[in-house]
Design a protein around this motif. Structure first.
Motif, PDB file in Angstrom:
ATOM      1  N   GLN A   1       0.850  -1.183   0.000  1.00 45.77           N
ATOM      2  CA  GLN A   1       0.000   0.000   0.000  1.00 45.77           C
ATOM      3  C   GLN A   1       0.886   1.232   0.000  1.00 45.77           C
ATOM      4  O   GLN A   1       1.786   1.368   0.808  1.00 45.77           O
TER       5      GLN A   1
ATOM      6  N   ARG B   1       0.821   4.838   0.863  1.00 47.96           N
ATOM      7  CA  ARG B   1      -0.039   5.762   1.599  1.00 47.96           C
ATOM      8  C   ARG B   1       0.066   7.162   0.999  1.00 47.96           C
ATOM      9  O   ARG B   1       1.041   7.475   0.306  1.00 47.96           O
TER      10      ARG B   1
ATOM     11  N   GLY C   1      -2.168   4.932  -3.192  1.00 51.51           N
ATOM     12  CA  GLY C   1      -3.117   3.893  -3.557  1.00 51.51           C
ATOM     13  C   GLY C   1      -4.544   4.376  -3.364  1.00 51.51           C
ATOM     14  O   GLY C   1      -4.820   5.232  -2.529  1.00 51.51           O
ATOM     15  N   ILE C   2      -5.461   3.835  -4.195  1.00 43.82           N
ATOM     16  CA  ILE C   2      -6.876   4.158  -4.024  1.00 43.82           C
ATOM     17  C   ILE C   2      -7.656   2.848  -3.974  1.00 43.82           C
ATOM     18  O   ILE C   2      -7.130   1.790  -4.336  1.00 43.82           O
TER      19      ILE C   2
END
Lengths: 680, 334
Positions: B69, B71, B84-85
């Motif tokens: 991930q 951030r 990330g989304i």
């Protein structure tokens, strides 16, 4: 962020506190040395005169009596004892700084919280050392008394009598102190006195024995003991794995076996200590509490045994599967696959039914607060496991949202909630007084449900999880201050006016450490949840340190306290006190060695990441901290061996036939038979 | 309150309170997220090998140390081009009936984040060597070694993937190290981990908590970047700290004619776009390090000057202007 220099100042402060303590200790040692030096020379005239002035009238009387006896011709030698010199007591507590040193609130909170157990441990240690010193001084005084006696023996009788008589006149201005006590020796007719043996310098302080109690239903005691033995076996297994996994940070090439790879063993460790050690120990202790506080028998022993076997099977199969590479997909503490975990769920259902039925037929009107916590915790564990393991949902980020919920509710609403319930029973029981406030317990109960349930996603701050959900979690974490402060206050106030019992008990220190870590560990969780502290600590080893401060410092210490409380009552056997002491200190010191370097190192790590240093540098700088962690972990691991040994020593002894009883039995049987034959 | 003394009422109330909150903060958000998240248009499903490799990744608990991930904070910039989304994870479904969805976002970063590792470190040779024993390439690494994913063969069969392992890491230098199926699959999975670009016209989410130092460096030309740190982040894993590379896998930079050349055009191009010109000599393909990491002209200059002046190399330093010109040329002529 804060510059390293302020961090340095903080550590200097801690070092200063350590220095102060060192000075106190040095002073102590000096005193002792002085005593020794004073004793090395023999008495002369002047010294004798000086000594004489320290004697009270009663002592002088005795001396005169002895002199008279000598003069009468008989030469009996009697030793002089008494005269204990207690040096002035010194306390040192050198913390506290006026203005904020660091700019980040969360960090300040954490450092302050950290200092609490450190200072508490140091104070405890000083008290210990002071006592040892006192003992030592007494020893020396005895030696001195012997010398004095021989001096007196060889002294010219007439001069002696004169000197002593003169002194007696001066001393006689005081009462003789015999008016009330009389000359008869003291008799402790009701067995209220606890006399310590004076056999030289003891290795550990002698503590009070557990008072004998009415024996517990043997069926119940067998069941509870089976839970506790299983739990202890899993503790040994789980922490052996943990120790090995910790060593792998220092020696990554320790083995190259697929089943023993780091990624496979890490969940073996966490799950074994969670479900095998803590959960089984909690359940076992609750099987005693739940019927006890309702004055009723347990509804079904059979169901209790089924739950035990199911949980053991869960951990065993789960462990084997994890090592074989079969796991649920990566969510922490959710590594067992659902068919395995459902065995544990069935165990919980059985236990819930069992406890609920037991509470239903209770003889008391109210439901004691322990049972609120314990039964609710089982309900919540079932909800959590059901939500997290239901096998047809959680695609995409849904998995992550549930993961945050699961892992934190598991910790807070199962382990913590359940353990609090146990403490609400065992702590007042050990202090022999009611819990300070029932209402505070109820307040903590409802507020913990409200706030704790919200905080799961604080493990995924800055992730793609909805921002509002992260914010709710952070607020929930702040709200946790209420139940934590309420609970801590309640426990500490129950100790109030009973602190003296701490020194004489080998269970209460465990309760105290658990309470301290309950406060510091839980509030550290709050401090970690802020966005600003997440920047530094998220993804670092800080989380590992935190989880050990809580699961070990709080849960395990409380569980040990409860186990040492209850097992002697089942078996009438106590653990050797030196081994309990070894367990306590190794576990506590090990935990601090484990966590403090990890927290320090991971703070540096987080800062290096923020500064954009190459990743590998952050790994390299962790090396010494990982080494300290392995050392601390080893101490903790050794303490568990002591604990297992203690449990073994507490197990029911093999019954040896008493000769007298057996003789009487045989005679009685003969009488019976002869009576029968007569009547026939 | 009387109902406190009724066990049914008390425990039902406690249950409903908890269950209600659970629905609000866990179940509903999870369901709504599942419902609204769609994969990005550019997202490609994984190959069969990569899927098998993901299973190897899961089985060995790699997630214990590797997050996936990025951030939305500045320090995570090194792990991907954008934060990330939710859509990045929308393609990930339950593994099977027995095993849960593996988003593998992780909660600890003992090793590097892997969200975009396919772009950052896509080389097959590097990954296999690193898997066999990470300390061959990164001597300070604490990652476990996976030699059991390889077999030792005296005479490798046709089609076997042979890995060049330095003799000090081998028990039997006579035999060749051949990658087993799971090693190849695992590497296929790692190579497939690439951040999907957002569709054109979509606003990229920002990285928060920007570093102040960086801004200062941007205005003041005087501030020079730390070339050795940048080299450690972007180049060292292959070319090694001593610049000597690894025989048979990664070419040395020490004494390299390209590194030392007065004309830096080719040098800049290799840093930005990668290189495959020395495959015939047994060296691996170099990925487009500069492009993938979004290196600026200043950063590239710092790296190049570090390489030109270290390990006995003594070429003259180059200026940011020279490098910027080449990068602009490369961007306009892809």
């Amino acid at each position: 962020m804060f510059p390293p220099s302020t961090l340095l100042i903080l550590f200097l402060l801690i070092a200063l506190a350590a220095l102060l303590i060192a000075i106190v200790l040095q002073q102590k040692v000096k005193n002792i040395l002085k005593v020794i030096r004073r004793n090395s020379s023999n008495f002369d005239e002047g010294q004798f005169q000086k000594q004489l002035t320290t004697m009270n009238s009663r002592q002088i009387d005795k001396l005169l009596h002895i002199i008279k006896t000598w003069k009468a011709g008989s030469k009996t030698i009697s030793a002089l004892t008494g005269m204990v010199l207690l040096p002035g007591m010194l306390y040192s507590q050198g913390i506290g700084n006026g203005k904020p040193l660091l700019s980040e609130g969360g960090i300040i909170i954490t450092i302050l919280l950290l200092l609490i157990p450190v200072v508490a441990a140091l104070v405890l240690m000083i008290v210990r050392i002071k006592r040892a010193a006192g003992k030592y001084i007494s020893e020396n005084n005895i030696a001195k008394a012997k010398k004095l006696a021989s001096f007196i023996n060889d002294y010219d009788r007439e001069t002696l009598e004169k000197a002593v008589t003169t002194r007696k006149a001066a001393a006689d201005y005081q009462l003789t102190h015999q008016e009330l006590s009389g000359a008869l020796p003291a008799v402790d007719g009701r067995g209220l006195l606890f006399v310590k043996d004076d056999e030289g310098l003891p290795f550990v302080a002698q503590k009070q024995k557990a008072p004998p109690r009415a024996s517990v239903d043997p069926q119940l005691s067998r069941l509870v003991l089976a839970y506790l033995v299983s739990a202890t076996i899993w503790l040994l297994f789980g922490t052996t794995v943990g120790e090995y996994v910790g060593i792998k940070f220092v020696a990554p090439d320790a083995d190259h076996v697929s089943w023993l790879g780091f990624g496979r063993l890490r969940p073996v460790h966490t799950n074994a200590v969670f479900w095998g050690w803590a959960s089984l120990a909690m359940l076992g202790l609750a099987y005693y509490v739940v019927p006890r506080v309702g004055n009723e028998k347990l509804y079904s022993y059979k169901l209790g045994w089924y739950s035990l076997h199911l949980t053991n099977t869960t951990v065993l199969t789960g462990t084997v599967l994890l090592m074989a590479g079969i796991n649920n997909g990566g969510g922490e503490y959710r590594e067992y696959i659902w068919p395995v975990m459902s065995l544990f769920a069935i165990a919980l259902v059985l236990t819930l039914y069992n406890f609920f039925k037991t509470v239903a037929v209770r003889k008391t009107k109210e439901i004691y607060i322990s049972n609120w916590y314990i039964i609710s915790a089982i309900i919540y564990a079932l909800v959590i496991v059901f939500v997290a393991y239901w096998p047809t949902w959680q695609n995409g980020l849904g998995e992550t949202i549930i993961q945050g919920y699961y892992m934190h509710q598991g910790v807070g609403m199962w382990f913590m909630f359940f353990t609090l319930g146990l403490v609400y029973y065992y702590l007042p029981q050990q202090l022999n007084r009611p819990i300070y406030s029932y209402s505070l317990g109820i307040l903590a109960f409802w507020t913990q449900i409200l706030f704790y349930t919200l905080i799961g996603t604080h493990h995924f701050v800055f992730s793609p999880i909805p921002w509002w959900l992260q914010t709710v979690a952070i607020f929930g974490s702040m709200g946790m201050v209420i139940p934590v402060v309420a609970g801590t206050t309640n426990f500490l106030m129950t100790f109030k006016n009973g602190w003296y019992k701490l020194a004489d008990s080998y269970t209460l220190p465990f309760f105290l450490v658990g309470t301290i870590f309950y406060f510091t560990g839980s509030l550290q969780g709050t401090a970690e949840a802020f966005r600003s502290t997440n920047l530094i600590w998220h993804f670092t080893d800080f989380t590992v340190a935190h989880s050990h401060l809580t699961m070990y410092g709080i849960i395990s210490f409380f569980l040990w306290a409860c186990i040492y409380t209850i097992v002697p009552r089942f078996t009438q056997n106590e653990a050797p006190q030196w081994a309990v002491g070894a367990h306590f200190w190794l576990a506590l010191i090990g935990l601090l060695f484990y966590t403090v370097p990890l927290m320090y190192g991971s703070t540096l790590k987080g800062q290096m990441w923020i500064e954009g240093k190459p990743f590998i540098e952050s790994v390299v700088q962790m090396a010494p901290h990982w080494l300290w962690r392995a050392i601390g972990g080893s101490l903790m691991w050794i303490s568990h061996i002591f604990f297992a040994y203690n449990l073994y020593k507490m197990m029911p002894a093999v019954r040896v036939v008493d000769v007298n009883d057996k003789t009487l039995e045989i005679l009685q049987a003969q009488v019976d038979i002869s009576a029968q034959t007569k009547s026939v | 309150m009387e109902w406190f003394n009724d066990h049914r009422k008390l425990f039902v109330a406690a249950f409903l309170f908890f269950a209600g909150l659970t629905i609000l903060v866990a179940i509903l958000p999870a369901l709504s997220n599942e419902k609204i998240s769609r994969p990005l248009p550019g997202a490609k499903p994984m190959s069969e090998d990569a899927i098998a490799g993901k299973h190897v990744f899961i089985a060995n608990g790699c997630v214990a140390c590797h997050t996936q991930q990025v951030r939305n904070v500045d320090m995570d910039k090194v792990w991907g081009k954008r934060p990330g989304i939710a859509a990045d994870y929308a393609l990930i479904r339950r593994t099977d009936l027995w095993r849960n969805t593996a988003t593998l976002m992780g909660s600890e970063r003992t090793g590097p984040d892997l969200t975009d590792v396919g772009n950052r470190q896509g080389s097959l040779e590097w990954n296999l060597t690193h898997l066999y024993n990470p300390r061959i390439l990164v001597k300070e690494s604490v990652m476990p070694a996976y030699p059991w994913m390889f077999e030792m063969k005296k005479e490798p069969a046709k089609g076997d993937v042979i890995v060049n392992i330095p003799p000090e890491f081998l028990n039997d230098a006579e035999k060749k190290v051949v990658a087993k199926k799971e090693a190849l699959q695992l590497v296929a999975y790692l190579q497939s981990l690439k951040q999907t670009p957002l569709p054109d016209g979509t606003a990229t989410p920002e990285f928060l908590y920007k570093r102040k130092v960086q801004e200062a460096a941007a205005d003041g030309a005087a501030a020079e970047l730390d070339g050795s740190a940048l080299y450690a982040t972007h180049c060292q894993a292959c070319h090694q700290e001593n610049g000597e590379g690894l025989a048979g896998a990664f070419p040395p930079l020490k004494g390299s004619s390209i590194v030392l050349a007065d004309n830096v055009d080719l040098f800049v191009e290799i840093v930005m776009k990668g290189y495959s010109g020395r495959e015939s000599e047994g060296f691996g393909v170099m990925p487009a390090v500069g492009d993938n990491a979004g290196l600026t002209a200043e950063e590239v200059t710092a790296i190049m000057n570090h390489e030109r002046t270290s390990w006995g190399n003594s070429a003259k330093k180059i200026t940011t202007e020279e490098v910027r010109k080449v990068i602009e040329f490369l961007q306009s002529n892809p």
